[in-house]
Design a protein around this motif. Structure first.
Motif, PDB file in Angstrom:
ATOM      1  N   ILE A 174       1.696   6.409  -4.562  1.00 43.19           N
ATOM      2  CA  ILE A 174       1.509   4.963  -4.502  1.00 43.19           C
ATOM      3  C   ILE A 174       0.141   4.576  -5.064  1.00 43.19           C
ATOM      4  CG2 ILE A 174       1.268   3.001  -2.939  1.00 43.19           C
ATOM      5  CD1 ILE A 174       3.336   4.287  -1.130  1.00 43.19           C
ATOM      6  N   CYS A 175      -0.882   5.325  -4.695  1.00 41.72           N
ATOM      7  CA  CYS A 175      -2.230   5.046  -5.204  1.00 41.72           C
ATOM      8  C   CYS A 175      -2.299   5.281  -6.714  1.00 41.72           C
ATOM      9  CB  CYS A 175      -3.251   5.914  -4.479  1.00 41.72           C
ATOM     10  SG  CYS A 175      -3.489   5.460  -2.745  1.00 41.72           S
ATOM     11  N   TYR A 176      -1.608   6.304  -7.193  1.00 43.38           N
ATOM     12  CA  TYR A 176      -1.560   6.550  -8.637  1.00 43.38           C
ATOM     13  C   TYR A 176      -0.887   5.380  -9.366  1.00 43.38           C
ATOM     14  CZ  TYR A 176       0.030   8.598 -13.042  1.00 43.38           C
ATOM     15  OH  TYR A 176       0.291   8.825 -14.366  1.00 43.38           O
ATOM     16  N   ALA A 177       0.198   4.859  -8.785  1.00 45.44           N
ATOM     17  CA  ALA A 177       0.877   3.707  -9.385  1.00 45.44           C
ATOM     18  C   ALA A 177      -0.006   2.466  -9.346  1.00 45.44           C
ATOM     19  CB  ALA A 177       2.194   3.450  -8.649  1.00 45.44           C
ATOM     20  N   MET A 178      -0.784   2.307  -8.286  1.00 46.25           N
ATOM     21  CA  MET A 178      -1.705   1.169  -8.197  1.00 46.25           C
ATOM     22  C   MET A 178      -2.770   1.228  -9.287  1.00 46.25           C
ATOM     23  SD  MET A 178      -2.073   1.029  -4.023  1.00 46.25           S
ATOM     24  CE  MET A 178      -3.322  -0.245  -3.995  1.00 46.25           C
ATOM     25  N   ARG A 179      -3.209   2.414  -9.601  1.00 48.62           N
ATOM     26  CA  ARG A 179      -4.203   2.561 -10.667  1.00 48.62           C
ATOM     27  C   ARG A 179      -3.580   2.274 -12.036  1.00 48.62           C
ATOM     28  NH1 ARG A 179      -8.193   1.460 -11.176  1.00 48.62           N
ATOM     29  NH2 ARG A 179      -9.177   3.110 -12.402  1.00 48.62           N
ATOM     30  N   LEU A 180      -2.285   2.573 -12.186  1.00 42.69           N
ATOM     31  CA  LEU A 180      -1.614   2.296 -13.459  1.00 42.69           C
ATOM     32  C   LEU A 180      -1.493   0.805 -13.736  1.00 42.69           C
ATOM     33  CD1 LEU A 180       1.279   4.951 -13.499  1.00 42.69           C
ATOM     34  CD2 LEU A 180      -0.869   5.003 -14.775  1.00 42.69           C
ATOM     35  N   PHE A 258      -7.663   8.515  -9.480  1.00 43.51           N
ATOM     36  CA  PHE A 258      -6.634   9.416  -8.988  1.00 43.51           C
ATOM     37  C   PHE A 258      -5.788   9.924 -10.147  1.00 43.51           C
ATOM     38  CE2 PHE A 258      -7.597   6.808  -5.309  1.00 43.51           C
ATOM     39  CZ  PHE A 258      -7.724   7.760  -4.319  1.00 43.51           C
ATOM     40  N   PRO A 259      -5.711  11.243 -10.324  1.00 45.25           N
ATOM     41  CA  PRO A 259      -4.834  11.777 -11.374  1.00 45.25           C
ATOM     42  C   PRO A 259      -3.381  11.691 -10.953  1.00 45.25           C
ATOM     43  CG  PRO A 259      -5.799  13.577 -10.120  1.00 45.25           C
ATOM     44  CD  PRO A 259      -6.411  12.306  -9.581  1.00 45.25           C
TER      45      PRO A 259
END
Length: 271
Positions: A174-180, A258-259
């Protein structure tokens, strides 16, 4: 088999403190179970987290924007969470049990609407049982009742949609998607650490409560005079643990971003 009743006040107090400890343990267990659900290898879990995040945000915005008198539209929109429960093989009873505290609060948001919006939308003539007896005769349905029901449905659908996202997607994804979608890394970091630190905070609270109970075996709950010192002690432990976590993150190469948790090979996974 009948449960044995406690004989004296000391035993009653001990049983009550065990119950409080069990509640903290159950809360930690439920969070762990949600993480296990999110890590399962199923169709819904394997969908790219960005797609699920965008669908969830769009669904919530669509639910919120529904007119306050349009109950039928919200009933139709309940098809989405039902389908997700089926496709994700999520136990509906366990989900409602985990949300049992949040859902009643959400349903009470519009409880005062009938007192302010008394405009009659339609009347119900009733059901005639006999010549002199009828049910719901001249029943008036006001706008406040409909808007209260609409607000309750909106709250229930948005909470369940958020739960489905968490139950099918790990917090790292979820955090990775938020960064995207270009959400600032500071906000994403706060979301991830807050979610991860909840279990640690509950564990620390359980230890402090247990230590207090051992020093005051005949006392019910925590004396209000000791709340300040216990909260201060919990704050100091929190600061120390946060410093340890931050140093561990820096040693592992954390740079504020976040990777992809799935790696580059799986970053273009299809639906």
């Amino acid at each position: 088999m009948t449960k044995r009743k406690p004989k004296d006040k000391t035993e009653k107090t001990t049983l009550k403190k065990r119950t409080q400890k069990d509640k903290i343990g159950n809360a930690i267990h439920e969070i762990t179970k949600i993480d296990e659900l999110a890590r399962q290898d199923k169709l819904i879990n394997n969908i790219h987290p960005l797609i699920k995040l965008i669908i969830t945000i769009g669904y919530i915005l669509f639910v919120i924007s529904t007119p306050k008198y349009n109950v039928s539209k919200l009933v139709i929109m309940a098809v989405y969470p039902v389908a997700m429960f089926i496709l994700g093989d999520i136990n509906f009873r366990d989900s409602i049990k985990r949300l049992r505290i949040v859902l009643p609060l959400v349903c009470l948001i519009g409880i005062l609407n009938p007192f302010f919006d008394r405009h009659v939308l339609f009347r119900f003539n009733g059901i005639e049982l006999t010549q002199n007896l009828s049910l719901f005769k001249n029943l008036a349905i006001t706008g406040g009742i409909i808007s209260m029901l609409t607000l309750a449905l909106k709250g229930i659908l948005t909470v369940i949609a958020s739960y489905i996202l968490i139950a099918t997607t790990t917090i790292e994804k979820i955090c990775y998607a938020m960064r995207l979608i270009k959400i600032p890394s500071v906000i994403v970091t706060q979301v991830m650490l807050t979610y991860r630190y909840v279990t640690l905070l509950l564990s620390e609270s359980g230890r402090i409560t247990q230590a207090y109970a051992l020093r005051a075996p005949n006392q019910k709950g925590i004396n209000i005079k000791n709340w300040g010192s216990l909260l201060g002690h919990l704050l100091l432990r929190t600061i120390d643990r946060a410093d340890e976590i931050y140093n561990a993150m820096l040693l592992r190469g954390f740079n504020g971003d976040f990777p992809n948790p799935e790696g580059r090979k799986n970053s273009n996974k299809k639906i």
